[in-house]
Design a protein around this motif. Structure first.
Motif, PDB file in Angstrom:
ATOM      1  N   ASP A   1      29.880  38.440  52.351  1.00  0.00           N
ATOM      2  CA  ASP A   1      29.222  38.674  53.612  1.00  0.00           C
ATOM      3  C   ASP A   1      29.767  37.780  54.848  1.00  0.00           C
ATOM      4  N   ILE A   2      29.445  38.178  56.128  1.00  0.00           N
ATOM      5  CA  ILE A   2      29.856  37.280  57.182  1.00  0.00           C
ATOM      6  C   ILE A   2      28.576  37.166  57.810  1.00  0.00           C
ATOM      7  N   GLU A   3      28.243  35.720  58.501  1.00  0.00           N
ATOM      8  CA  GLU A   3      26.999  35.481  58.913  1.00  0.00           C
ATOM      9  C   GLU A   3      27.200  34.848  60.375  1.00  0.00           C
ATOM     10  N   ILE A   4      26.174  35.180  61.333  1.00  0.00           N
ATOM     11  CA  ILE A   4      26.539  34.534  62.643  1.00  0.00           C
ATOM     12  C   ILE A   4      25.221  34.036  62.868  1.00  0.00           C
ATOM     13  N   GLN A   5      25.154  32.639  63.446  1.00  0.00           N
ATOM     14  CA  GLN A   5      23.931  32.153  63.817  1.00  0.00           C
ATOM     15  C   GLN A   5      23.671  32.776  65.161  1.00  0.00           C
TER      16      GLN A   5
ATOM     17  N   LYS B   1      32.158  30.648  71.434  1.00  0.00           N
ATOM     18  CA  LYS B   1      30.796  30.222  71.376  1.00  0.00           C
ATOM     19  C   LYS B   1      29.581  30.758  70.377  1.00  0.00           C
ATOM     20  N   LEU B   2      30.247  31.243  69.361  1.00  0.00           N
ATOM     21  CA  LEU B   2      29.420  31.534  68.089  1.00  0.00           C
ATOM     22  C   LEU B   2      29.651  30.950  66.941  1.00  0.00           C
ATOM     23  N   HIS B   3      28.639  30.701  65.985  1.00  0.00           N
ATOM     24  CA  HIS B   3      28.955  29.793  64.782  1.00  0.00           C
ATOM     25  C   HIS B   3      28.819  31.029  63.649  1.00  0.00           C
ATOM     26  N   TYR B   4      29.983  31.007  62.982  1.00  0.00           N
ATOM     27  CA  TYR B   4      30.016  31.883  61.920  1.00  0.00           C
ATOM     28  C   TYR B   4      30.050  31.160  60.598  1.00  0.00           C
ATOM     29  N   SER B   5      29.775  32.012  59.561  1.00  0.00           N
ATOM     30  CA  SER B   5      29.851  31.719  57.951  1.00  0.00           C
ATOM     31  C   SER B   5      30.542  32.685  57.633  1.00  0.00           C
ATOM     32  N   VAL B   6      31.655  32.466  56.689  1.00  0.00           N
ATOM     33  CA  VAL B   6      32.192  33.818  55.837  1.00  0.00           C
ATOM     34  C   VAL B   6      32.160  33.412  54.389  1.00  0.00           C
ATOM     35  N   ASN B   7      31.502  34.154  53.611  1.00  0.00           N
ATOM     36  CA  ASN B   7      31.115  33.832  52.145  1.00  0.00           C
ATOM     37  C   ASN B   7      32.137  34.696  51.374  1.00  0.00           C
ATOM     38  N   PHE B   8      32.690  33.953  50.340  1.00  0.00           N
ATOM     39  CA  PHE B   8      33.471  34.773  49.295  1.00  0.00           C
ATOM     40  C   PHE B   8      33.070  34.339  48.073  1.00  0.00           C
TER      41      PHE B   8
ATOM     42  N   GLU C   1      30.023  26.106  47.264  1.00  0.00           N
ATOM     43  CA  GLU C   1      28.665  26.158  47.178  1.00  0.00           C
ATOM     44  C   GLU C   1      28.257  26.405  45.684  1.00  0.00           C
ATOM     45  N   ILE C   2      27.535  25.523  45.127  1.00  0.00           N
ATOM     46  CA  ILE C   2      27.145  25.667  43.789  1.00  0.00           C
ATOM     47  C   ILE C   2      25.650  25.955  43.537  1.00  0.00           C
ATOM     48  N   ASP C   3      25.237  27.011  43.416  1.00  0.00           N
ATOM     49  CA  ASP C   3      23.533  27.258  43.203  1.00  0.00           C
ATOM     50  C   ASP C   3      23.564  27.518  41.552  1.00  0.00           C
ATOM     51  N   SER C   4      22.233  27.753  41.293  1.00  0.00           N
ATOM     52  CA  SER C   4      21.955  27.713  39.721  1.00  0.00           C
ATOM     53  C   SER C   4      22.436  28.859  39.064  1.00  0.00           C
ATOM     54  N   VAL C   5      23.022  29.843  39.778  1.00  0.00           N
ATOM     55  CA  VAL C   5      23.704  30.997  39.121  1.00  0.00           C
ATOM     56  C   VAL C   5      25.396  31.136  39.404  1.00  0.00           C
ATOM     57  N   THR C   6      25.420  31.056  40.755  1.00  0.00           N
ATOM     58  CA  THR C   6      26.748  31.381  41.060  1.00  0.00           C
ATOM     59  C   THR C   6      27.528  30.408  41.718  1.00  0.00           C
ATOM     60  N   ILE C   7      28.984  30.520  41.952  1.00  0.00           N
ATOM     61  CA  ILE C   7      29.694  29.675  42.529  1.00  0.00           C
ATOM     62  C   ILE C   7      30.395  30.552  43.580  1.00  0.00           C
ATOM     63  N   THR C   8      29.911  29.929  45.036  1.00  0.00           N
ATOM     64  CA  THR C   8      30.692  30.516  46.201  1.00  0.00           C
ATOM     65  C   THR C   8      31.502  29.813  47.005  1.00  0.00           C
ATOM     66  N   PHE C   9      32.223  30.303  47.696  1.00  0.00           N
ATOM     67  CA  PHE C   9      33.278  29.577  48.924  1.00  0.00           C
ATOM     68  C   PHE C   9      32.830  30.049  50.104  1.00  0.00           C
ATOM     69  N   GLU C  10      32.945  29.074  50.827  1.00  0.00           N
ATOM     70  CA  GLU C  10      32.261  29.512  52.476  1.00  0.00           C
ATOM     71  C   GLU C  10      32.893  28.756  53.550  1.00  0.00           C
ATOM     72  N   SER C  11      33.399  29.579  54.454  1.00  0.00           N
ATOM     73  CA  SER C  11      34.185  28.824  55.435  1.00  0.00           C
ATOM     74  C   SER C  11      33.300  29.192  56.685  1.00  0.00           C
ATOM     75  N   LYS C  12      32.986  27.928  57.421  1.00  0.00           N
ATOM     76  CA  LYS C  12      32.361  27.781  58.664  1.00  0.00           C
ATOM     77  C   LYS C  12      33.275  27.476  59.885  1.00  0.00           C
ATOM     78  N   PHE C  13      32.913  28.117  61.040  1.00  0.00           N
ATOM     79  CA  PHE C  13      33.720  27.960  62.129  1.00  0.00           C
ATOM     80  C   PHE C  13      32.811  28.346  63.350  1.00  0.00           C
ATOM     81  N   LYS C  14      33.282  27.891  64.417  1.00  0.00           N
ATOM     82  CA  LYS C  14      32.751  28.371  65.808  1.00  0.00           C
ATOM     83  C   LYS C  14      34.091  29.058  66.420  1.00  0.00           C
ATOM     84  N   LYS C  15      33.709  30.222  67.153  1.00  0.00           N
ATOM     85  CA  LYS C  15      34.394  31.188  67.738  1.00  0.00           C
ATOM     86  C   LYS C  15      34.003  31.714  68.885  1.00  0.00           C
TER      87      LYS C  15
END
Length: 153
Positions: free
Chosen positions: A48-52, A33-40, A17-31
């Motif tokens: 951080d780790i995010e759960i929908q 029955k929850l949707h996770y997003s792990v950001n590096f 993911e490229i935004d105006s200031v930083t570059i980050t890497f994200e892994s999205k998956f389902k485990k």
């Protein structure tokens, strides 16, 4: 550490993911029955780790505080995405964040991240709001369309 937790995960996708200031890497998956997003960050360090989640997953007093803030900021609003965020901060180890997130614990250091379509006199705008675990406003920024480079994994 994360790899051990996602052995039985499904629909694993990796993004740059490229935004105006930083570059980050994200892994999205389902485990479980929850949707996770792990950001590096660009160095491969956990951010951080995010759960929908949905509105009913937030304690009612916290939701009341969030809704009150949104009602004051927008004439009308619609929530497009709601996530429980486990940020790497306050000297917590990455291992603790991973353990807490995969147990889906509601702890005092978590945040709630909302993508909100806000109707105003000037029209509709999309914002990313961040609230702490008590429902206090932390930040708001204009939400831009996702700028992903799909990584071939």
């Amino acid at each position: 550490m994360v790899n051990q937790r996602i052995k039985d995960a499904r629909k694993i996708r990796y993004y740059k993911e490229i935004d105006s200031v930083t570059i980050t890497f994200e892994s999205k998956f389902k485990k479980d029955k929850l949707h996770y997003s792990v950001n590096f960050n660009s160095k491969g360090e956990l951010e951080d780790i995010e759960i929908q989640i949905s509105k009913v997953d937030i304690p009612s007093d916290v939701w009341s505080s969030i809704a009150e803030h949104l009602n004051g900021d927008c004439k009308k609003f619609k929530i497009r995405r709601l996530q429980q965020q486990y940020p790497l901060k306050n000297g917590l180890s990455a291992e603790k964040i991973i353990n807490d997130a995969f147990q889906n614990l509601i702890l005092p250091y978590i945040n709630y991240e909302l993508i909100v379509v806000c109707k105003r006199d000037s029209g509709r705008e999309e914002f990313e709001y961040l609230f702490n675990a008590q429902g206090d406003f932390v930040s708001k920024r204009k939400s831009l369309p996702a700028n992903y480079d799909h990584i071939l994994y």
